[in-house]
Enzyme design. Structure first.
Site, PDB file in Angstrom:
ATOM      1  N   LYS A 107      35.137  38.521 -42.382  1.00 21.80           N
ATOM      2  CA  LYS A 107      34.886  39.765 -41.657  1.00 21.80           C
ATOM      3  C   LYS A 107      34.438  39.419 -40.251  1.00 21.80           C
ATOM      4  CE  LYS A 107      34.973  44.222 -42.582  1.00 21.80           C
ATOM      5  NZ  LYS A 107      35.759  44.938 -43.591  1.00 21.80           N
TER       6      LYS A 107
HETATM    7  P1  NAD Z   1      36.366  54.636 -38.630  1.00 21.10           P
HETATM    8  O1  NAD Z   1      35.709  54.075 -37.431  1.00 21.10           O
HETATM    9  O2  NAD Z   1      37.784  55.050 -38.552  1.00 21.10           O
HETATM   10  O3  NAD Z   1      35.515  55.900 -39.137  1.00 21.10           O
HETATM   11  C1  NAD Z   1      34.149  55.826 -39.414  1.00 21.10           C
HETATM   12  C2  NAD Z   1      33.638  57.237 -39.662  1.00 21.10           C
HETATM   13  O4  NAD Z   1      32.259  57.167 -40.024  1.00 21.10           O
HETATM   14  C3  NAD Z   1      33.716  58.147 -38.435  1.00 21.10           C
HETATM   15  O5  NAD Z   1      34.031  59.461 -38.844  1.00 21.10           O
HETATM   16  C4  NAD Z   1      32.292  58.105 -37.888  1.00 21.10           C
HETATM   17  O6  NAD Z   1      31.927  59.244 -37.126  1.00 21.10           O
HETATM   18  C5  NAD Z   1      31.509  58.044 -39.202  1.00 21.10           C
HETATM   19  N1  NAD Z   1      30.154  57.520 -39.016  1.00 21.10           N
HETATM   20  C6  NAD Z   1      29.760  56.504 -38.215  1.00 21.10           C
HETATM   21  N2  NAD Z   1      28.427  56.376 -38.254  1.00 21.10           N
HETATM   22  C7  NAD Z   1      27.976  57.317 -39.105  1.00 21.10           C
HETATM   23  C8  NAD Z   1      26.690  57.713 -39.536  1.00 21.10           C
HETATM   24  N3  NAD Z   1      25.607  57.081 -39.070  1.00 21.10           N
HETATM   25  N4  NAD Z   1      26.614  58.734 -40.421  1.00 21.10           N
HETATM   26  C9  NAD Z   1      27.720  59.366 -40.859  1.00 21.10           C
HETATM   27  N5  NAD Z   1      28.969  59.054 -40.471  1.00 21.10           N
HETATM   28  C10 NAD Z   1      29.080  58.047 -39.593  1.00 21.10           C
HETATM   29  O7  NAD Z   1      36.136  53.566 -39.806  1.00 21.10           O
HETATM   30  P2  NAD Z   1      36.966  53.416 -41.160  1.00 21.10           P
HETATM   31  O8  NAD Z   1      38.030  52.412 -40.921  1.00 21.10           O
HETATM   32  O9  NAD Z   1      37.306  54.753 -41.696  1.00 21.10           O
HETATM   33  O10 NAD Z   1      35.881  52.694 -42.083  1.00 21.10           O
HETATM   34  C11 NAD Z   1      34.899  53.443 -42.804  1.00 21.10           C
HETATM   35  C12 NAD Z   1      34.350  52.577 -43.929  1.00 21.10           C
HETATM   36  O11 NAD Z   1      35.407  52.164 -44.788  1.00 21.10           O
HETATM   37  C13 NAD Z   1      33.676  51.279 -43.488  1.00 21.10           C
HETATM   38  O12 NAD Z   1      32.655  50.958 -44.410  1.00 21.10           O
HETATM   39  C14 NAD Z   1      34.791  50.262 -43.598  1.00 21.10           C
HETATM   40  O13 NAD Z   1      34.301  48.933 -43.732  1.00 21.10           O
HETATM   41  C15 NAD Z   1      35.451  50.753 -44.863  1.00 21.10           C
HETATM   42  N6  NAD Z   1      36.832  50.323 -45.063  1.00 21.10           N
HETATM   43  C16 NAD Z   1      37.793  50.568 -44.127  1.00 21.10           C
HETATM   44  C17 NAD Z   1      39.103  50.178 -44.378  1.00 21.10           C
HETATM   45  C18 NAD Z   1      40.226  50.484 -43.431  1.00 21.10           C
HETATM   46  O14 NAD Z   1      41.388  50.192 -43.774  1.00 21.10           O
HETATM   47  N7  NAD Z   1      39.989  51.070 -42.268  1.00 21.10           N
HETATM   48  C19 NAD Z   1      39.423  49.520 -45.574  1.00 21.10           C
HETATM   49  C20 NAD Z   1      38.426  49.312 -46.520  1.00 21.10           C
HETATM   50  C21 NAD Z   1      37.135  49.724 -46.245  1.00 21.10           C
END
Ligand code: NAD
Length: 420
Positions: A107
């Site tokens: 990561k």
């Molecule tokens: P992203 O940046 O696209 O979206 C993140 C979202 O979380 C946004 O809506 C943001 O406003 C919100 N957020 C941020 N801080 C916050 C807070 N303090 N309280 C509430 N909401 C908050 O990110 P993503 O890619 O959707 O990733 C989200 C989660 O999923 C992370 O834990 C990431 O590691 C995990 N994840 C992502 C992927 C992927 O393919 N993108 C795959 C597996 C896991």
């Protein structure tokens, strides 16, 4: 990050120790697995638009590569820490192992608030971060991908920088790229789609009709938006969604396609300023009492000792990585809740990243139908195995998933032996 004192790495090690004792893992292998294989910390100087130079700190942690090259996203966030990246790297090792992907876990992250940077500044930051990582990344070594606040555009800059440095185009160095430059169809939707494949499987097993299911989703970024859309298409009622600013709530169910379109057209938009619906805080969303399923899809540690007692949903599906602390999990399991762990629930992203990497290496690209059907097959198979084992052994789904993943990595380490 979300205001909690949880140290994600301590949390990840604690989870590992628990499973190690369950599977009677050799103490030497446990010790081996507690330590990341490699940690890289870089200072990233960025020339800002006003001519000044700012230094940002970037991390890349490769936890373990017993099963193959390491894989895992990188995020931009003002509160990224080494311990957070370490935890996320370890979780990637288990995620790839539980899904039977030929990868180890890694990561990355840069401590930056991307909203404070212009597009040009972000491009220079990304290119310099990519360049700093060149000694340890590559299609056969370590393959990054998008995560919080990084996206296909970021991946395109990353891929181009690596390609310029090595002197040829190397699309396989990163996944989550735009389709035009070697990205895969279906990658953007993959994590949310995978979450909903799992939701559907779970509802099937407990005999619930999706039409009777009420859901709240925290996070409306890549994972949250696509989860919401697919769950809506499945027939579920999404009653609340939120982002960093707060969220919207309607007990009759939100019009998700309209909210989805709004989010696509307003990437910087905040739900707190959405013109319709009652507003709700993130705390209230997690503790809603008229929902069946809670899907945290933002950041880690949001379900912890301070609020676990107040969670009313019967089912928690972890769209985010590490949203539930071990202490909270214990409280929730004691109350009979079902928690589908992140390493299974959100593995759709890394699975389609794997497809993207395979397509890049072969320069042969698949149709979206093929991708989605292969994704479904892999997700259902992994969930089925974890579900069955958890029932047989009377253990939590997380313990079952970890037992499989950790045993698999441990076996690979033993077969390969300790060098020299
Ligand atoms: P992203 O940046 O696209 O979206 C993140 C979202 O979380 C946004 O809506 C943001 O406003 C919100 N957020 C941020 N801080 C916050 C807070 N303090 N309280 C509430 N909401 C908050 O990110 P993503 O890619 O959707 O990733 C989200 C989660 O999923 C992370 O834990 C990431 O590691 C995990 N994840 C992502 C992927 C992927 O393919 N993108 C795959 C597996 C896991």
């Amino acid at each position: 990050m979300i205001s909690t004192k949880v140290n994600p790495y301590e949390m990840a090690v604690k989870q590992l120790e628990e499973v190690a004792s369950f599977i009677k893992l050799k103490p030497s292998i446990l010790e081996y697995l507690k330590h990341p294989k490699r940690e890289f910390i870089v200072s990233i100087p960025v020339r800002m638009d006003d001519g000044t130079v700012k230094i940002f700190t970037g991390y890349r942690v490769q936890h373990n590569f017993a099963l193959g090259p390491t894989k895992g996203g990188f995020r931009y966030h003002p509160e990224v820490t080494l311990d957070e990246v370490r935890a996320l790297a370890m979780w990637m090792t288990w995620k790839c192992a539980v899904m039977d992907l030929p990868y180890g876990g890694a990561k990355g992250g840069v401590r930056v608030d991307p909203k404070q940077l212009s597009d040009n500044e972000l491009e220079r930051l990304t290119r310099r971060y990519a360049f700093e990582l060149i000694p340890i990344i590559g299609p056969d070594k370590d393959i990054p991908a998008p995560d919080v606040n990084t996206n296909p555009k970021t991946m395109a800059w990353f891929m181009d920088t690596y390609s310029m440095a090595v002197g040829y185009t190397a699309p396989g160095v990163v996944t989550g790229k735009p389709i035009e430059i070697g990205g895969s169809k279906g990658r953007i939707e993959a994590t949310g789609k995978g979450v909903v494949f799992i939701l559907s499987e779970l509802l099937n097993r407990i005999g619930m009709d999706p039409k009777d299911v009420r859901i709240a989703i925290q996070g409306f970024g890549n994972v949250g938006t696509h989860t919401a859309l697919d769950a809506y298409r499945l027939g579920c009622k999404i009653v609340a969604i939120s982002d960093v600013s707060g969220g919207v709530y309607d007990p009759k169910g939100l019009d998700i396609p309209t909210l989805f379109d709004w989010a696509m057209q307003n990437p910087q938009g905040h739900l707190a300023s959405y013109p319709e619906y009652s507003k709700i805080t993130n705390k209230e969303l997690l503790e809603l009492d008229d929902i069946d399923v809670l899907i945290p899809a933002a950041l880690e540690g949001v379900i912890n000792e301070t609020n676990a007692d107040n969670i009313r949903a019967k089912i928690i599906i972890e769209g985010a990585n590490g949203p539930t602390t071990p202490e909270a999990e214990k409280i929730l399991l004691d109350k009979g809740k079902t928690i589908v762990p992140d390493i299974v629930a959100n593995a759709g992203g890394v699975t389609v990243s794997y497809f993207e990497w395979v397509q890049d290496l072969q320069s042969f690209f698949w149709e979206e139908e093929e991708i989605n059907s292969k994704l479904k097959k892999i997700m259902v198979k992994a969930f089925d195995r974890v579900w069955t084992y958890s029932k047989e052994q009377n253990i939590s789904l997380r313990m079952a998933a970890y037992a499989y993943a950790v045993s698999k990595v441990a076996r690979a380490i033993e077969l390969r032996g300790i060098f020299p």
